[in-house]
Motif scaffolding. Structure first.
Motif, PDB file in Angstrom:
ATOM      1  N   HIS A  88      88.850  55.692 151.766  1.00 18.23           N
ATOM      2  CA  HIS A  88      88.320  57.358 152.057  1.00 18.23           C
ATOM      3  C   HIS A  88      88.223  57.978 150.539  1.00 18.23           C
ATOM      4  O   HIS A  88      88.906  57.956 149.875  1.00 18.23           O
ATOM      5  CB  HIS A  88      89.051  57.912 153.094  1.00 18.23           C
ATOM      6  N   ASP A  89      87.164  58.658 150.505  1.00 13.74           N
ATOM      7  CA  ASP A  89      86.982  59.628 149.271  1.00 13.74           C
ATOM      8  C   ASP A  89      87.828  60.934 149.631  1.00 13.74           C
ATOM      9  O   ASP A  89      87.764  61.552 150.471  1.00 13.74           O
ATOM     10  CB  ASP A  89      85.488  60.005 149.135  1.00 13.74           C
ATOM     11  N   PRO A  90      88.827  61.042 148.684  1.00 14.60           N
ATOM     12  CA  PRO A  90      89.932  62.128 148.925  1.00 14.60           C
ATOM     13  C   PRO A  90      89.413  63.514 149.208  1.00 14.60           C
ATOM     14  O   PRO A  90      89.677  64.259 149.898  1.00 14.60           O
ATOM     15  CB  PRO A  90      90.678  61.801 147.478  1.00 14.60           C
ATOM     16  N   GLY A  91      88.188  63.761 148.288  1.00 12.72           N
ATOM     17  CA  GLY A  91      87.623  64.969 148.334  1.00 12.72           C
ATOM     18  C   GLY A  91      86.894  65.502 149.350  1.00 12.72           C
ATOM     19  O   GLY A  91      86.896  66.445 150.188  1.00 12.72           O
ATOM     20  N   LEU A  92      86.202  64.539 149.762  1.00 15.09           N
ATOM     21  CA  LEU A  92      85.467  64.720 151.093  1.00 15.09           C
ATOM     22  C   LEU A  92      86.392  64.544 152.501  1.00 15.09           C
ATOM     23  O   LEU A  92      86.091  65.317 153.486  1.00 15.09           O
ATOM     24  CB  LEU A  92      84.420  63.517 151.359  1.00 15.09           C
TER      25      LEU A  92
END
Length: 770
Positions: A445-449
């Motif tokens: 998972h992309d942390p920002g999104l």
């Protein structure tokens, strides 16, 4: 004159008594404070007194839905008095409130075991276990055979019993309004539609108008009563009324697909200039609302593509009509063209697209339900709610919720869903043919999104009334996305999980049991269970620790992939000799050990000297070490498939194809749970490249035999040491289907001794699944 000495601090027994008094008065926070003060002198307390204080404080925590803190206290109580039945029963109560029925049953059984000397206590715990088993059975049966809720009758019964206080203008009132609206519309259809020898006939305006309003207000209230005609139930009368409306208003040509919405609106505009507003307005209202009703029916029956087409057609008519008749008064245009009605249709279309996307069986079918369109609709709904807010209606307390709040909730939740999907970009199998099943998406998972999705889910939850059953779901979705983003402290995670659990029971008296078994809550419960272990071991110092992203993150995955490419290049392996041919993943269920994520990547290597291509698998496991640090374990080995060609086959023998997977766990002496440092990961990739080079060069038979002998000897030694007690050295079939590469030069290069490696064998019929 000397000042008088300060008053002595209350003793632990006094604080306990005061805590019990506060508990009986339902002042749970005060009772927790007093029990905590009493426990501050833990070293001076007897085991019996300390266990009682922990048990009492756990009971107070249960009332505040702080179940993880209650588990900590019951653990402490049981550690102090292992044979005390009350400690086990209190823990069973916590698990029961969490709907963890296996754990609750086990704890009640432990309580019963330790109650043999007290008949009254034994009877109490046995009764609690019986009630728990009955609840488990009831919830299981209701999940298998869900029955429609008669909201009117249920709410009336609750009001008479005085067992609940409804939120004014909340979701209970809203679903009741929708339910009664449906009742009125269905009653009208039941009375108007008559079937005789000549066919059937109905009346206009029809009950479909009311049914459409009910669906857009709250679809949870939609139901089909049995009706009063045994020969023609309402389930059959409803489509007859729809067909009658089409015929009476001559709307058939508009549904044939030959005219665009703009052309249809222009034709109705010409009619209203010629005939006045009354007839064209009624005909157009039946056309639009009939399409909305049929779209809802299609959605309920699983025909999501047809549903979105009908919703979109109705919405385009509304948009065109609003533009053409912008200067016409609201009275002349009718309620169908009020702004909040079009907003409701946008919400219905958006949710239908999401439902279709979620249930599509393949990537090709998912392309029919555009998440980009979902985002456009959601952003448009939010902009519209801000620019043109619905006005409260003094005569209808639920209007504000239906026309303003719920559209904002659905929009925020839809945006969060899309962000969460974009945070986990899919990794397709390059060798898959169009007809083969799609490989599952990665869970990196992309942390920002993920953080952005978490905030949008939290926004949706903040708008929802306290009595809405979707509120706890939004809170769990928010927390699960936040866990994927990382950065929360242990205390924050447990507090947010408590808030989500506390939101669950408010709606259940009316809406029925809120589901507990869905991925977001399962992830939260798995993480919380691990964090409870950490706090129990490390004490108060653990509360402020921050968690790394759970389930991995895209940046780390991309870094590892780049590191692998660099290692292959350093080993001088041509890129065209190594290609990704398969990617499988699994997210374990809650309670499945320490593993948060598993992935197996299979490479195909073409020997440079020619010959048959071979495969090598890299197996990733992501752990949350001690609940704090996400660790990566990588092992590697080759797959080998053996086909049995025996002419005789026993009944039930499914061993025609067997697959074994040999793995090298690269960790410390404790096994695979050791932390992998950045340099360790780099070493792993270099070893992997060496093995890929070994395969590409086609190792000699002597080297292969030597490796197989080494593996067999190692496994025999482990079996004798009772490390693999379920496998015996004579189990040659498992050994035979396993092949592991252990290059001696790699072991010497990194200073690894064989005792540092754990070889794990997966048995026959090993198969990866989502």
């Amino acid at each position: 004159m000397a000042s008088p000495p300060p008053p002595a601090a209350p003793s632990a027994p006094t604080l306990k008594d005061e805590g019990n008094t506060a508990f009986r008065a339902s002042d749970w926070p005060l009772s927790i404070t007093l029990y905590t003060q009493a426990l501050s002198s833990l070293a001076t307390l007897t085991a019996e007194d300390a266990a009682a204080l922990f048990s009492n404080r756990a009971a107070a925590y249960i009332h505040l839905f702080q179940f993880d803190r209650a588990l900590l206290d019951t653990t402490a109580a049981i550690a102090l008095r292992p044979d005390w039945s009350t400690g086990h029963a209190r823990r069973a109560e916590v698990y029961a409130r969490l709907h963890d029925f296996p754990a609750a049953i086990a704890s009640y059984n432990a309580a019963i075991t330790h109650s043999s000397t007290s008949p009254a206590t034994l009877a109490r715990h046995t009764s609690s276990l019986t009630l728990l088993l009955a609840l488990q059975s009831s919830l299981h049966q209701s999940s298998l055979t869900p029955t429609p809720i008669n909201y009117s009758a249920r709410i009336t019964a609750l009001e008479k019993a005085g067992t609940t206080d409804f939120v004014q203008g909340g979701s209970v009132e809203l679903v009741l309004r929708s339910y009664e609206w449906v009742e009125e519309g269905m009653r009208k259809v039941d009375e108007d539609v008559v079937r005789d020898q000549e066919g059937f006939r109905g009346k206009v305006p029809s009950g479909i108008l009311d049914l459409c309003d009910a669906i857009l207000t709250d679809p949870r209230g939609f139901h089909i009563p049995p009706g009063n005609d045994e020969n023609c139930p309402l389930g059959e009368k409803l489509p007859l009324q729809y067909q009658y409306d089409i015929q009476v208003f001559a709307n058939e040509k508009f549904l044939m697909g030959g005219l665009r919405p703009a052309e249809i609106v222009r034709e109705f505009d010409a009619r209203r200039k010629k005939e006045g507003w009354t007839k064209p307005r009624t005909a157009l209202a039946h056309l639009i609302r009939g399409q909305i009703l049929m779209a809802f029916v299609e959605e309920v029956t699983g025909a999501h593509l047809k549903s979105t087409l009908k919703y979109r057609f109705a919405l385009e008519l509304l948009v065109e009509g609003a533009e053409v008749w912008a200067e016409v008064s609201d009275t002349d245009r009718g309620t169908t063209f009020r702004p909040t009605f079009a907003r409701g249709v946008k919400v219905a279309l958006m949710l239908s697209l999401l439902e279709g996307w979620s249930r599509a069986p393949s990537e090709e079918e998912r392309e029919l339900f555009s998440l980009d369109e979902v985002m456009q609709l959601a952003e448009g709904i939010m902009d519209d709610c801000i620019a043109n807010p619905a006005q409260p209606d003094p005569e209808n307390a639920t209007h504000w919720l239906a026309a303003q709040i719920l559209p904002l909730v659905h929009a925020a939740r839809s945006i969060a869903f899309v962000l969460a999907q974009r945070a986990r970009p899919p990794l397709h199998n390059p060798s898959s043919s169009p007809s083969s099943p799609p490989e599952p998406a990665t869970q990196f998972h992309d942390p920002g999104l993920s953080l952005a999705a978490s905030k949008m889910y939290a926004t949706a939850a903040s708008y929802l009334p306290l009595d809405d059953p979707e509120r706890p779901t939004c809170l769990f979705l928010s927390l699960s996305s936040a866990l994927r983003a990382g950065g929360l402290t242990i205390e924050a995670v447990l507090d947010l999980a408590s808030a989500a659990e506390a939101a669950t029971p408010a709606s259940e008296p009316v809406f029925g049991p809120v589901p507990r078994s869905y991925p977001a809550r399962q992830l939260v419960r798995t993480v919380c269970a691990k964090l409870v272990e950490v706090v129990a071991r490390d004490g108060e110092s653990a509360w402020g620790r921050a968690l790394e992203p759970q389930l991995g993150d895209l940046t780390r995955f991309q870094t590892e992939r780049a590191r692998l490419a660099a290692a292959l290049s350093a080993a001088q392996i041509p890129p065209n000799q190594v290609k990704l041919i398969k990617y499988h993943e699994r997210i374990p269920e809650a309670g499945d050990g320490e593993v948060w994520f598993e992935a197996k990547v299979t490479f195909e290597v073409t020997p440079s000297a020619g010959g048959e291509a071979q495969t090598l698998s890299v197996y990733y496991q992501y752990h949350c070490e001690e609940g704090i640090t996400t660790t990566v374990n990588i092992n590697y080995g080759t797959d080998k498939t053996e086909k049995t060609t025996a002419t005789t086959k026993k009944a039930g023998d499914d061993s025609s194809v067997r697959e074994g997977f040999g793995q090298l766990w690269l960790g410390d002496r404790k096994g695979y749970t050791g932390r992998c440092s950045e340099s360790h990961l780099r070493d792993v990739m270099e070893v992997l490249a060496l093995d890929l080079g070994k395969i590409a060069a086609v190792s000699s038979a002597a080297e292969k035999d030597a490796r197989e002998q080494l593996v067999e000897e190692y496994c025999e030694a482990k079996c004798e040491a009772d490390v693999f007690p379920e496998w015996s050295p004579q189990d040659n079939e498992l050994i035979k289907v396993m092949e592991v590469f252990i290059p001696p030069r790699a072991l010497h290069k990194f200073g690894w001794d064989l005792s540092f490696l754990e070889i794990v064998m997966w048995g026959v019929d090993f198969e990866w699944s989502q």
